[in-house]
Motif scaffolding. Structure first.
Motif, PDB file in Angstrom:
ATOM      1  N   THR A   6      -9.043   1.280  -7.596  1.00  0.00           N
ATOM      2  CA  THR A   6      -8.994   1.160  -9.138  1.00  0.00           C
ATOM      3  C   THR A   6      -8.598   2.688  -9.481  1.00  0.00           C
ATOM      4  O   THR A   6      -8.690   3.532  -8.981  1.00  0.00           O
ATOM      5  N   LYS A  24      -4.735   5.104   4.025  1.00  0.00           N
ATOM      6  CA  LYS A  24      -3.800   4.822   2.726  1.00  0.00           C
ATOM      7  C   LYS A  24      -3.543   3.178   2.985  1.00  0.00           C
ATOM      8  O   LYS A  24      -3.082   2.905   1.866  1.00  0.00           O
ATOM      9  N   SER A  25      -3.956   2.425   3.765  1.00  0.00           N
ATOM     10  CA  SER A  25      -3.731   0.812   3.797  1.00  0.00           C
ATOM     11  C   SER A  25      -4.697   0.217   2.885  1.00  0.00           C
ATOM     12  O   SER A  25      -4.689  -0.893   2.663  1.00  0.00           O
ATOM     13  N   TYR A  26      -5.700   1.217   2.516  1.00  0.00           N
ATOM     14  CA  TYR A  26      -6.592   0.599   1.319  1.00  0.00           C
ATOM     15  C   TYR A  26      -6.281   0.817   0.003  1.00  0.00           C
ATOM     16  O   TYR A  26      -6.853   0.576  -0.816  1.00  0.00           O
ATOM     17  N   GLU A  27      -4.969   1.379  -0.228  1.00  0.00           N
ATOM     18  CA  GLU A  27      -4.677   1.710  -1.486  1.00  0.00           C
ATOM     19  C   GLU A  27      -4.423   0.758  -2.634  1.00  0.00           C
ATOM     20  O   GLU A  27      -4.800   0.715  -3.598  1.00  0.00           O
ATOM     21  N   SER A  28      -4.303  -0.660  -2.132  1.00  0.00           N
ATOM     22  CA  SER A  28      -4.250  -1.756  -2.845  1.00  0.00           C
ATOM     23  C   SER A  28      -5.530  -2.092  -3.450  1.00  0.00           C
ATOM     24  O   SER A  28      -5.680  -2.759  -4.345  1.00  0.00           O
ATOM     25  N   VAL A  29      -6.609  -1.480  -2.881  1.00  0.00           N
ATOM     26  CA  VAL A  29      -7.940  -1.842  -3.173  1.00  0.00           C
ATOM     27  C   VAL A  29      -8.415  -1.046  -4.252  1.00  0.00           C
ATOM     28  O   VAL A  29      -9.725  -1.333  -4.949  1.00  0.00           O
TER      29      VAL A  29
END
Length: 542
Positions: free
Chosen positions: A216, A209-214
Motif C-alpha cells: 500500500t 519485489k514479487s510482493y510489490e502488488s500487495v
C-alpha cells in the motif's frame, strides 16, 4: 479543512511530529492514527495518553530519519525542507507560523517543487482548543521520489512466512543482529536486515519485489528489508567480504527457523555496525572526540554490546576508540581505503582516522588498471588519455605477484567483483601514478571533494573511451591524495616507494600558478560555493 480529509491523512497511519507541541500531537491523536510520536527538545510533563509517545529531540535533522507515513515539521525542524528532507514520508506537513526556520526551509521547498520531487496538497487546519487553531502546509511525495531502492515486505505477508521461504529455498544468509524476538521485530518501526551470499542475492531480491502488488502507500503497512550481499558490483561491501563469507559458513539456526551468526560473529558485526556504518556518534557510545550526535540512537548499542561481550568473557572497551582498537586486534577493522570511503558519511570515522592528518601535498592520483586492460595492451593508450586530460604522469608500475596480492586484499575492501559477480580479469595489474595540476596546493578543508571531482572527470574520459557497455570498468582510481598515498603504502615496497615519492615531490613542485588558475576557474568557484552553503546548512541544522 473537512474532517474526512483530515482523517484521510492521519487515520490508520503513523505520525511523527518534530519540534512541536504536546497539544498538537494530542489533537492529531483524535483522528485515529495507529501510532503518534512527538519529538521535542523541550521538557514535557507527565501526561496520560497511551495513544502517543514523547521522545527527546537531539537534532532538528532527526526528522530526516523518520519512517512514519506522515512527518510533521515545526520549529527548527522546518529547516529539513532544505537539507535532509524526510523523503520516506507519504506526507510532510509543515507548520505555517512565524518561524525563522522558514528562511532556510522555503527556498529548499521551492527547489523541490521546481524539480518535481514534491507537490503541494493543500492546507490543513487543526483545532487544538476552542480558541486555538494551527495551520499546516501539506506536501506530498511524488512518484519520482518513491524510495524505489528500498525493499519492502508487506506485513500481510509477514516475517514468519518470509523466513520460511528462505529456509525452504535453502538460501545462504544470516540475520546479522536483533534477531532474538523473531518473527517479531526487535522494536516498533524496525527493519529486518539480511546478509546474503552472492549466489542467492538476486533470488532474494526478486522474491521481495514479487510482493510489490500487495504493498500500500503506507509505510506502516510494510517492513523495510535491509538487503546486503557479500560483495557489491559497486560501492562498499556491507562487511569485509572474506569475514562475511566466514560468518555465513559458521551460521547457526535462530528463532523462527532463521539463520543467525554464532555469538562471537554477532558481537563483531554489531560493533562494526555501530562504529563503521552510518551510526557514527549517533550510536550513543561514548567517544574521546566529543562529536555531535546527529540523531538520537535507535537502540542501546553500548548496553547491548557490553552485555554480549560479558557473556563471551571479553573486554571490548567502553568507548568508540577502545572498541575500534579491539576490532583491529580481532581482524575486523576495515581497510584504510574503505575507512576513507566510510568517512564521507560517518563523522566519527572522519574525526578518528583522518581529522588530524591533513596531507602534506595535494594533487596525487593513482589509477589502477585491471588485468583485462593490461592483457589487451591498453596501458599506453590509457596513459595517453590521462595525459590529454591534464594529468602529469609520474610512473607506470606493472604489479608483481606479491604487489598484486596486497592490492587485491588491501584496496576496495577486497571487493573486485563486476556484473554477474564475476572477478575474472578484474583484479589489479598495473598502477598509473600521476599529479593533477588542478588540485596541487589545495587547502585540506576543500581538497577531498575537489580532488574527487577531478578524479571522476579523468576516470570518465578513460571509461568513455575503453569501457564496454554492460561490462566492468577496466580502471579503478583513488578519489584523492589521501587514498592514493594509502594505495602506495599498502602495496609498494619501502625502497621503491621512497624513489616514487621523490618523483612525486618534484612533480608537485614543478606545478606553477595553480592557485591563481583556480581563482578564475568556474569549476573551483562553484565547488567552493556549494561546499560553504552545505557547511552552513549543516551548522544551522545542528
Amino acid at each position: 479543512m473537512k474532517i474526512d480529509k483530515i482523517n484521510r491523512i492521519f487515520e490508520g497511519r503513523t505520525v511523527d511530529l518534530f519540534d512541536g507541541e504536546l497539544i498538537t500531537i494530542e489533537t492529531v491523536a483524535r483522528y485515529k492514527p495507529i501510532k503518534s510520536n512527538l519529538f521535542s527538545s523541550r521538557s514535557i510533563n507527565k501526561f496520560d495518553n497511551k495513544a502517543l509517545s514523547v521522545k527527546h529531540l537531539t537534532m532538528a535533522s532527526s526528522a530526516a530519519m523518520s519512517n512514519a507515513d506522515v512527518c510533521m515539521l515545526d520549529g527548527a525542524a522546518i529547516k529539513t525542507l532544505a537539507v535532509r528532507y524526510p523523503s520516506d514520508a507519504q506526507y510532510v506537513v509543515a507548520r505555517l507560523a512565524l518561524r525563522s526556520s522558514w528562511f532556510l526551509g522555503l527556498p529548499g521547498l521551492l527547489r523541490r517543487l521546481a524539480l518535481g520531487r514534491v507537490k503541494l496538497g493543500g492546507l490543513l487546519v487543526l483545532k487544538e482548543t476552542q480558541r486555538k487553531r494551527s495551520f499546516w502546509l501539506i506536501i506530498k511525495r511524488t512518484k519520482t521520489t518513491t524510495p524505489s531502492n528500498r525493499l519492502l515486505l508487506p506485513k500481510s505477508i509477514g516475517v514468519e512466512a518470509f523466513l520460511s521461504w528462505l529456509r525452504a529455498e535453502q538460501i545462504n544468509y544470516v540475520v546479522p543482529r536483533f534477531f532474538e524476538q523473531l518473527p517479531k521485530l526487535h522494536r516498533d518501526g524496525g527493519d529486518l536486515d539480511l546478509l546474503v551470499a552472492d549466489e542467492h542475492a538476486d533470488k532474494v531480491i526478486a522474491r521481495i519485489k514479487s510482493y510489490e502488488s500487495v504493498l500500500t502507500d503506507r509505510l506502516s503497512d510494510s517492513i523495510p528489508i535491509g538487503m546486503h550481499s557479500i560483495s557489491l558490483a559497486a560501492g562498499i561491501p556491507y562487511y569485509p567480504p572474506q569475514l562475511a563469507i566466514g560468518v555465513l559458513e559458521r551460521s547457526v539456526e535462530g528463532p523462527a527457523g532463521s539463520r543467525v551468526p554464532m555469538p562471537i560473529d554477532e558481537l563483531h558485526m554489531l560493533i562494526y555496525h555501530a562504529l563503521y556504518h552510518s551510526k557514527s556518534y549517533s550510536s550513543g557510545i561514548p567517544s574521546a572526540h566529543n562529536g555531535k550526535m546527529e540523531n538520537p540512537p535507535e537502540n542501546d548499542y553500548f548496553g547491548i554490546i557490553t552485555k554480549k561481550a560479558e557473556k563471551l568473557c571479553l573486554n571490548v572497551g567502553g568507548t568508540m576508540e577502545e572498541l575500534d582498537h579491539y576490532m583491529a586486534q580481532a581482524g575486523w577493522q576495515p581497510k584504510r581505503d574503505t575507512l576513507q570511503k566510510i568517512s564521507e558519511r560517518n563523522a566519527w570515522v572522519r574525526d578518528h582516522f583522518f581529522g588530524d592528518q591533513p596531507p602534506k601535498f595535494t594533487g596525487l592520483t593513482v589509477f589502477i588498471l585491471k588485468e583485462e586492460a593490461v592483457s589487451n595492451g591498453l596501458t599506453e593508450k590509457v596513459v595517453e588519455t590521462m595525459s590529454l586530460s591534464g594529468v602529469k604522469i609520474i610512473d607506470v608500475l606493472q604489479l608483481t605477484v606479491e604487489q598484486k596480492e596486497r592490492a587485491i586484499r588491501e584496496i576496495r575492501g577486497g571487493n573486485w567483483t563486476g556484473p554477474g559477480r564475476k572477478t575474472e580479469g578484474l583484479f589489479p595489474a598495473a598502477f598509473i601514478i600521476g599529479v593533477d595540476p588542478n588540485c596541487v596546493g589545495l587547502k585540506s578543508k576543500y581538497a577531498y571533494e575537489y580532488e574527487r571531482f577531478w578524479s571522476k572527470r579523468h576516470k570518465s574520459k578513460v571509461r568513455e573511451k575503453f569501457d564496454v557497455d554492460g561490462a566492468a570498468s577496466i580502471v579503478h582510481a583513488a578519489d584523492n591524495t589521501f587514498e592514493a598515498i594509502e594505495y602506495l603504502e599498502a602495496c609498494i615496497e619501502k625502497s621503491l616507494k621512497e624513489k616514487l615519492f621523490v618523483k612525486i615531490d618534484q612533480a608537485v613542485s614543478s606545478v606553477r600558478f595553480a592557485q591563481a588558475k583556480r581563482a578564475v576557474s568556474y569549476n573551483y568557484l562553484s565547488h567552493l560555493v556549494k561546499f560553504r552553503l552545505r557547511d552552513y546548512a549543516t551548522k544551522v541544522l545542528s
